[in-house]
Every structure is written in structure tokens, then in C-alpha cells.
Design an enzyme around this catalytic site. Structure first.
Site, PDB file in Angstrom:
ATOM      1  N   HIS A 282       0.821  -1.207   0.000  1.00 29.66           N
ATOM      2  CA  HIS A 282       0.000   0.000   0.000  1.00 29.66           C
ATOM      3  C   HIS A 282       0.857   1.260   0.000  1.00 29.66           C
ATOM      4  O   HIS A 282       0.547   2.235  -0.700  1.00 29.66           O
ATOM      5  CB  HIS A 282      -0.916   0.001   1.222  1.00 29.66           C
ATOM      6  CG  HIS A 282      -2.080  -0.923   1.105  1.00 29.66           C
ATOM      7  ND1 HIS A 282      -3.067  -1.003   2.070  1.00 29.66           N
ATOM      8  CD2 HIS A 282      -2.430  -1.805   0.143  1.00 29.66           C
ATOM      9  CE1 HIS A 282      -3.967  -1.900   1.699  1.00 29.66           C
ATOM     10  NE2 HIS A 282      -3.595  -2.403   0.540  1.00 29.66           N
TER      11      HIS A 282
ATOM     12  N   TYR B 195      -9.409   4.156   3.030  1.00 31.49           N
ATOM     13  CA  TYR B 195      -9.955   3.041   3.798  1.00 31.49           C
ATOM     14  C   TYR B 195     -11.432   3.264   4.103  1.00 31.49           C
ATOM     15  O   TYR B 195     -12.203   2.311   4.199  1.00 31.49           O
ATOM     16  CB  TYR B 195      -9.163   2.853   5.095  1.00 31.49           C
ATOM     17  CG  TYR B 195      -7.831   2.184   4.887  1.00 31.49           C
ATOM     18  CD1 TYR B 195      -7.728   0.794   4.833  1.00 31.49           C
ATOM     19  CD2 TYR B 195      -6.674   2.933   4.729  1.00 31.49           C
ATOM     20  CE1 TYR B 195      -6.510   0.176   4.637  1.00 31.49           C
ATOM     21  CE2 TYR B 195      -5.443   2.314   4.527  1.00 31.49           C
ATOM     22  CZ  TYR B 195      -5.367   0.937   4.478  1.00 31.49           C
ATOM     23  OH  TYR B 195      -4.151   0.326   4.272  1.00 31.49           O
TER      24      TYR B 195
ATOM     25  N   GLU C 279       1.750   2.085   7.564  1.00 25.05           N
ATOM     26  CA  GLU C 279       2.038   2.832   6.341  1.00 25.05           C
ATOM     27  C   GLU C 279       2.556   4.234   6.662  1.00 25.05           C
ATOM     28  O   GLU C 279       3.452   4.745   5.976  1.00 25.05           O
ATOM     29  CB  GLU C 279       0.775   2.892   5.473  1.00 25.05           C
ATOM     30  CG  GLU C 279       0.438   1.538   4.853  1.00 25.05           C
ATOM     31  CD  GLU C 279      -1.028   1.378   4.496  1.00 25.05           C
ATOM     32  OE1 GLU C 279      -1.723   2.405   4.313  1.00 25.05           O
ATOM     33  OE2 GLU C 279      -1.499   0.226   4.419  1.00 25.05           O
TER      34      GLU C 279
ATOM     35  N   TYR D 198      11.265  -3.598  -3.813  1.00 24.43           N
ATOM     36  CA  TYR D 198      10.732  -3.240  -5.122  1.00 24.43           C
ATOM     37  C   TYR D 198      10.357  -1.760  -5.140  1.00 24.43           C
ATOM     38  O   TYR D 198      10.298  -1.093  -4.105  1.00 24.43           O
ATOM     39  CB  TYR D 198       9.492  -4.082  -5.456  1.00 24.43           C
ATOM     40  CG  TYR D 198       8.445  -4.062  -4.363  1.00 24.43           C
ATOM     41  CD1 TYR D 198       7.560  -2.993  -4.228  1.00 24.43           C
ATOM     42  CD2 TYR D 198       8.350  -5.108  -3.449  1.00 24.43           C
ATOM     43  CE1 TYR D 198       6.622  -2.961  -3.222  1.00 24.43           C
ATOM     44  CE2 TYR D 198       7.406  -5.080  -2.427  1.00 24.43           C
ATOM     45  CZ  TYR D 198       6.546  -4.011  -2.322  1.00 24.43           C
ATOM     46  OH  TYR D 198       5.614  -3.985  -1.310  1.00 24.43           O
TER      47      TYR D 198
ATOM     48  N   ARG E 174       2.485  -0.455 -11.445  1.00 24.81           N
ATOM     49  CA  ARG E 174       2.940  -1.832 -11.224  1.00 24.81           C
ATOM     50  C   ARG E 174       4.219  -1.798 -10.381  1.00 24.81           C
ATOM     51  O   ARG E 174       4.939  -0.795 -10.373  1.00 24.81           O
ATOM     52  CB  ARG E 174       3.232  -2.550 -12.553  1.00 24.81           C
ATOM     53  CG  ARG E 174       2.048  -2.659 -13.485  1.00 24.81           C
ATOM     54  CD  ARG E 174       0.919  -3.536 -12.979  1.00 24.81           C
ATOM     55  NE  ARG E 174      -0.124  -3.639 -13.982  1.00 24.81           N
ATOM     56  CZ  ARG E 174      -1.160  -2.813 -14.099  1.00 24.81           C
ATOM     57  NH1 ARG E 174      -1.281  -1.788 -13.254  1.00 24.81           N
ATOM     58  NH2 ARG E 174      -2.066  -2.965 -15.043  1.00 24.81           N
TER      59      ARG E 174
ATOM     60  N   GLY F 189      11.768 -18.239 -13.588  1.00 23.51           N
ATOM     61  CA  GLY F 189      11.303 -17.185 -14.475  1.00 23.51           C
ATOM     62  C   GLY F 189      11.753 -15.815 -14.024  1.00 23.51           C
ATOM     63  O   GLY F 189      12.878 -15.614 -13.575  1.00 23.51           O
TER      64      GLY F 189
ATOM     65  N   PHE G 283       4.571 -11.988  -6.515  1.00 21.25           N
ATOM     66  CA  PHE G 283       4.238 -10.802  -7.281  1.00 21.25           C
ATOM     67  C   PHE G 283       2.725 -10.706  -7.429  1.00 21.25           C
ATOM     68  O   PHE G 283       2.069 -11.675  -7.800  1.00 21.25           O
ATOM     69  CB  PHE G 283       4.872 -10.855  -8.670  1.00 21.25           C
ATOM     70  CG  PHE G 283       6.371 -10.840  -8.646  1.00 21.25           C
ATOM     71  CD1 PHE G 283       7.061 -10.096  -7.709  1.00 21.25           C
ATOM     72  CD2 PHE G 283       7.102 -11.571  -9.565  1.00 21.25           C
ATOM     73  CE1 PHE G 283       8.445 -10.065  -7.682  1.00 21.25           C
ATOM     74  CE2 PHE G 283       8.491 -11.552  -9.553  1.00 21.25           C
ATOM     75  CZ  PHE G 283       9.155 -10.796  -8.613  1.00 21.25           C
TER      76      PHE G 283
END
Length: 395
Positions: free
Chosen positions: A88, A98, A140, A188, A203, A272, A385
Site C-alpha cells: 500500500h 480506507y 504505512e 521493489y 505496477r 522465471g 508478485f
């Protein structure tokens, strides 16, 4: 902590609510996107919505949270909440969203379950929801504070490298020339792009390294899944983005990160495009002179499909005690194995700590093999993912 009265009500109604979660979440998303179409256009993954996987993600998280509150009173599933909070935070989810979810989710619950949703039942499940939501909001907020606040930053693409027919890597540096925060191997970034219809889709891509102190690199696999829409962002990045272009990136997030303290044998298994976080982990180990045993395992369709293979093997070769085991479904060269990943002939040292990334069937299979070889379940960590996160939690 869930109140005793609500706990009794949730326990009694969990089978009914859990059994209807698929229909509830389908109606929830339909209602929310009808009322707030900008959320689908600019926040939610339209491909996952079309395929229904996002609905499964929400259903799984709600059911998992409620079940934990019942089975472990007085505690919270912090690992699960942390995983969601990182996702998030990287997306820029705001606290007021929310309340939007609450409004449409509980409207869907009432619509699906009808008269079964008494005031007592509604109050109990609202308590569950806000316990989860407020915990996420707090985590968060802390994550954003650690990274200088939420928001997007423009990064210039300084190099584009074709890794395979379906994978490209992008090397970037901040367009404003400012400093770059460190990231932990395994994390990420979110990438936000403007598509042809004006939608701002987001993404997440694992960072594969930092080629320089003011740079970052991530790799993107083009999605060919037949969904409509499907592979929107990966297709855009492959077709449109070149050196000199500018992308919007979040700060680095993700709680599945390499831990080398205390020193222990490591096993890094991927399949992969799941190789991407493993590249960052291996680069970190090589750069910091890691001397404990490291076992590298990777499975792919063929050597030609093995993205970042040169980096994969080169970083492993820099480690003093590393072994590499490659499995290819076809065209396997000498020194590699034909077929899917099989740990039967792979040494697994006592006390091994394992990190897995790849499709769910792969990770479940490797996890089962590792447990069969004596690796403690608590020492097996995995990255998923997309919304498959909750399918993995339930698996």
C-alpha cells in the site's frame, strides 16, 4: 484486540461470510468502481480486476485477518500486515481511502447476506475491518516517515537493455539530480505510467541492483496472458520507453529482504522473472564479501529465456562458497539439468535460510522439498508478485 462479544459473533458467522466472500468482493468492486471510476483508472490494476485475482486477494486478506484474531486473541498478524502495508505504501494509498473501501464493502456484505446481517453482525465485522485498517494506516505512516513521505519522483532512463525476447532492464537516475536512498536487497519500486487512454496505471518491479550510487535498475517481463486488459504497463514499458524518457517511481518498499545476520547457509531459489530480487541479493552478498555457503537454484523454460543469466552466474562466482544449479525445460546445456527444479541432488546444509521467488506452484513445490530436507518452515521466506500473495498465505 477483538472484543469478546464481537469475537463470538465473528466466530459464528465466519463460515457464512467466508463462503460468500467471492460474491461479496465482486459486488464490492463493481459498486466502488461505479461510484469512483478514477480508482480503477488510476490506482487498481485493471488486468487483475478483469481476471478476478484482485477479488481473491481482498477476500483472502480479510478472512486471514479475522481467523488470526480468533485463533490468537490479543495478537495481530504483524507479518501479514507488514506485507500489505509495504504494498500500500508503495502505491500511495491514503488513509481516507480506507473509508471508501469500508463504505462499499459493507454495502456489498449487506446486499449479499441480506437479513443475516443483523446490527450485531455488522458491528462485529466492522470492528474486524477497522482493527485491520487502523493497523495498516499506522504501519504505512511509519514507512512513509522513514522514506521522507509518500509521493512520486521522476527518474530518467539512462539505459535500456534487452535481456531476453520478453525481458528488458531499465537503468535510471533521479531527474532532479538529488540524492538516492539506499534500498535493501529484495525490495521493489512502484512504477506509474500514463497509458494511451489517459489512465495512470501502477505496477511493482523488484530492484535488481544499483549500478551506481545515484542509480537504480529494474527488469520488466512482457505479459502475454490473454487478459483484456492485460500486460498494460509491461507492454507500455517494452514498446514506448527508451533512454532519455522519464518515469515516475516510488521509494523502495518490501519486507521480504535478505538477512545475513547471524551468518547462516543461504539458498536462493527462483523461477522465471522471479530471478529479479535474487540478482539484488547476490550482488549485495558479493559486494559485502559474504563467505558463508550460498546455494543458487533457478528454473526457466530455456537458457534463452533466463533473464539476467550473466549477472546471476557472475555474482555467484564472486562468492567463495557458492554453488549454482540451473534447470531448463528445454535446450539445457551441459552442466545444467533438464526439467523443473528438483532439489534431490542439491546439497542443503543444516541451518539453511531460504529465499524463494517465482510462480506459486514453483514456490510451493520448493518449500515442500526444503521442509522434507529438514529446513525449518520459519527459515523459508518467499516473495509473491501481485495479488497471488493471499493465495500463497492460504496455501
Amino acid at each position: 484486540m477483538l472484543s469478546e462479544q464481537s469475537a463470538a459473533t465473528v466466530r459464528a458467522t465466519l463460515p457464512a461470510v467466508g463462503g460468500a466472500l467471492g460474491e461479496i468482493t465482486e459486488r464490492f468492486y463493481a459498486g466502488m468502481f461505479e461510484a469512483r471510476p478514477e480508482l480503477l483508472r488510476d490506482l487498481f490494476n485493471r488486468g487483475n480486476q478483469a481476471a478476478g485475482t484482485q477479488r481473491e486477494a481482498l477476500a483472502g486478506s480479510v478472512a486471514a485477518f479475522a481467523t488470526h484474531l480468533l485463533e490468537h486473541p490479543g495478537t495481530r498478524p504483524d507479518a501479514m500486515l507488514g506485507r500489505i502495508a509495504h504494498k500500500h505504501a508503495s502505491l500511495g494509498i491514503a488513509p481516507d481511502q480506507y473509508a471508501i473501501v469500508h463504505e462499499h464493502l459493507f454495502a456489498a456484505i449487506a446486499e449479499v447476506l441480506g437479513e443475516a446481517v443483523t446490527p450485531e453482525v455488522a458491528a462485529a465485522w466492522e470492528e474486524v475491518y477497522w482493527l485491520m485498517a487502523n493497523a495498516l494506516i499506522a504501519v504505512e505512516k511509519r514507512l512513509h516517515e522513514e522514506r521522507g513521505g509518500p509521493g512520486w519522483r521522476e527518474w530518467e532512463v539512462v539505459e535500456r537493455v534487452t535481456e531476453t525476447a520478453d525481458v528488458v532492464s531499465f537503468r535510471l537516475r533521479p531527474a532532479d539530480g538529488g540524492p538516492v536512498r539506499d534500498f535493501r536487497p529484495g525490495q521493489y519500486v512502484s512504477v506509474r505510467v500514463v497509458l494511451d487512454d489517459g489512465a495512470r496505471q501502477i505496477r511493482q518491479y523488484s530492484l535488481t541492483g544499483a549500478p551506481g550510487p545515484d542509480e537504480r535498475r529494474f527488469s520488466v517481463k512482457r505479459v502475454h496472458d490473454g487478459r483484456t486488459p492485460g500486460g498494460e504497463v509491461s507492454g507500455h514499458l517494452h514498446a514506448r520507453v527508451r533512454a532519455g524518457d522519464v518515469l515516475e517511481l516510488s521509494e523502495a518498499y518490501g519486507d521480504l529482504v535478505l538477512d545475513t545476520e547471524p551468518a547462516a547457509p543461504l539458498l536462493l531459489a527462483s523461477a522465471g522473472i522471479g530471478v529479479t530480487p535474487m540478482i539484488a541479493m547476490l550482488a549485495h552478498l558479493a559486494d559485502h564479501g559474504h563467505d558463508a555457503p550460498v546455494t543458487v537454484v533457478h528454473g526457466d523454460r530455456s537458457p534463452a529465456d533466463h533473464a539476467l543469466r550473466v549477472d546471476h552466474e557472475a555474482y555467484a562466482a564472486k562468492l567463495p562458497d557458492a554453488s549454482v544449479h540451473l534447470f531448463y525445460e528445454q535446450d539445457a546445456p551441459a552442466g545444467t539439468a533438464t526439467g523443473h527444479v528438483d532439489l534431490t541432488g542439491v546439497p542443503v546444509a543444516a541451518g539453511t535460510r531460504a529465499y524463494l521467488c517465482g510462480p506459486l506452484p514453483f514456490m510451493r513445490g520448493v518449500r515442500e522439498q526444503l521442509i522434507g530436507r529438514g529446513v525449518a518452515p520459519a527459515d523459508i521466506h518467499y516473495e509473491v508478485f501481485g495479488p497471488d500473495l493471499w493465495l500463497a498465505e492460504r496455501g
